[in-house]
Design an enzyme around this catalytic site. Structure first.
Site, PDB file in Angstrom:
ATOM      1  N   GLU A   1      -1.662 -10.378  -5.615  1.00  0.00           N
ATOM      2  CA  GLU A   1      -1.638 -11.239  -6.802  1.00  0.00           C
ATOM      3  C   GLU A   1      -0.853 -10.578  -7.931  1.00  0.00           C
ATOM      4  O   GLU A   1      -0.076 -11.228  -8.631  1.00  0.00           O
ATOM      5  CB  GLU A   1      -3.068 -11.518  -7.297  1.00  0.00           C
ATOM      6  CG  GLU A   1      -3.951 -12.261  -6.303  1.00  0.00           C
ATOM      7  CD  GLU A   1      -4.700 -11.352  -5.340  1.00  0.00           C
ATOM      8  OE1 GLU A   1      -4.168 -10.276  -4.965  1.00  0.00           O
ATOM      9  OE2 GLU A   1      -5.816 -11.713  -4.955  1.00  0.00           O
TER      10      GLU A   1
ATOM     11  N   CYS B   1      -9.534  -9.696  -6.768  1.00  0.00           N
ATOM     12  CA  CYS B   1     -10.365  -8.598  -7.283  1.00  0.00           C
ATOM     13  C   CYS B   1     -10.407  -8.673  -8.818  1.00  0.00           C
ATOM     14  O   CYS B   1      -9.628  -9.394  -9.450  1.00  0.00           O
ATOM     15  CB  CYS B   1      -9.817  -7.253  -6.817  1.00  0.00           C
ATOM     16  SG  CYS B   1      -8.364  -6.694  -7.728  1.00  0.00           S
TER      17      CYS B   1
ATOM     18  N   GLU C   1       0.836  -1.208   0.000  1.00  0.00           N
ATOM     19  CA  GLU C   1       0.000   0.000   0.000  1.00  0.00           C
ATOM     20  C   GLU C   1       0.866   1.252   0.000  1.00  0.00           C
ATOM     21  O   GLU C   1       2.094   1.189   0.110  1.00  0.00           O
ATOM     22  CB  GLU C   1      -0.941  -0.049   1.215  1.00  0.00           C
ATOM     23  CG  GLU C   1      -1.892  -1.242   1.136  1.00  0.00           C
ATOM     24  CD  GLU C   1      -2.934  -1.282   2.239  1.00  0.00           C
ATOM     25  OE1 GLU C   1      -2.829  -0.535   3.223  1.00  0.00           O
ATOM     26  OE2 GLU C   1      -3.870  -2.102   2.089  1.00  0.00           O
TER      27      GLU C   1
HETATM   28  N1  THU Z   1      -6.071  -6.779  -1.929  1.00  0.00           N
HETATM   29  C1  THU Z   1      -5.244  -7.717  -2.474  1.00  0.00           C
HETATM   30  O1  THU Z   1      -4.018  -7.702  -2.226  1.00  0.00           O
HETATM   31  N2  THU Z   1      -5.788  -8.645  -3.292  1.00  0.00           N
HETATM   32  C2  THU Z   1      -7.097  -8.708  -3.643  1.00  0.00           C
HETATM   33  O2  THU Z   1      -7.474  -9.516  -4.492  1.00  0.00           O
HETATM   34  C3  THU Z   1      -8.062  -7.796  -3.013  1.00  0.00           C
HETATM   35  C4  THU Z   1      -7.495  -6.735  -2.158  1.00  0.00           C
HETATM   36  C5  THU Z   1      -5.479  -5.745  -1.070  1.00  0.00           C
HETATM   37  C6  THU Z   1      -5.508  -4.363  -1.648  1.00  0.00           C
HETATM   38  C7  THU Z   1      -5.455  -3.509  -0.413  1.00  0.00           C
HETATM   39  O3  THU Z   1      -4.089  -3.351  -0.038  1.00  0.00           O
HETATM   40  C8  THU Z   1      -6.148  -4.355   0.642  1.00  0.00           C
HETATM   41  O4  THU Z   1      -6.183  -5.675   0.148  1.00  0.00           O
HETATM   42  C9  THU Z   1      -7.580  -3.903   0.950  1.00  0.00           C
HETATM   43  O5  THU Z   1      -8.338  -3.811  -0.207  1.00  0.00           O
END
Ligand code: THU
Length: 159
Positions: A75, A112, A64
């Site tokens: 991913e 996602c 982040e």
């Molecule tokens: N996130 C992932 O790393 N993978 C996903 O498939 C969904 C969300 C992360 C993004 C963000 O840092 C945190 O999870 C909350 O959305």
């Protein structure tokens, strides 16, 4: 008018022990990667572990940033790093695990939409199915190929 239906086939297991050893190891690597995520804003820690056709395992975790949209999902970190480190080598399998407040999510967490698109293109380029293993502490789901998770993808042929 024609109506079409797409089917998503999922294989569900209660414990990692019910899976072959190779998949168990990959889940373990995804869990370790989740613990190393940099997620001070969401406190949601995701790990991904990709097994490549050359036998190597590449891990990724969510990264982040204070400028929120600059962050990246676990991913995509894994898939892009696999492409950078071993260009052209297909990914056979990817395991995903997510945790918050020191415990892993009970239900499996699915990638996602943006990550599905990236996984899809990697699968297409590899010319072989990429298995997706979604870890939850109560249940594990296995999807045999990314195209099952993204039935109407944007394809490079569309460009
Ligand atoms: N996130 C992932 O790393 N993978 C996903 O498939 C969904 C969300 C992360 C993004 C963000 O840092 C945190 O999870 C909350 O959305």
């Amino acid at each position: 008018m024609k109506q079409r239906a797409y089917t998503v086939r999922l294989f569900e297991y209660n414990r990692p022990d019910d899976l072959p050893e190779e998949q168990q190891k990959l889940i373990q690597r995804a869990k370790e990667a989740a613990r190393n995520a940099y997620a001070p804003y969401s406190n949601y820690y995701v790990g991904a572990a990709a097994l490549l056709a050359n036998g190597e395992t590449i891990v990724g975790n969510n990264q982040e940033n204070a400028a929120y949209p600059s962050g990246l999902c676990a991913e995509r970190v894994a898939i892009f790093y696999a492409g950078a480190r071993y260009p052209g080598v297909p990914v056979k399998s990817i395991a995903i695990a997510a945790m918050r407040e020191d415990s892993f999510q009970e239900e499996p967490v699915a990638p996602c939409g943006g990550c599905r698109q990236v996984l899809y293109e990697k699968e297409t380029q590899g010319k072989a199915p990429m298995e997706v293993i979604l870890y939850g502490s109560n249940k594990i789901q296995v999807i045999k190929q990314v195209s099952d998770l993204l039935p109407l993808p944007f394809k490079l042929e569309s460009l």
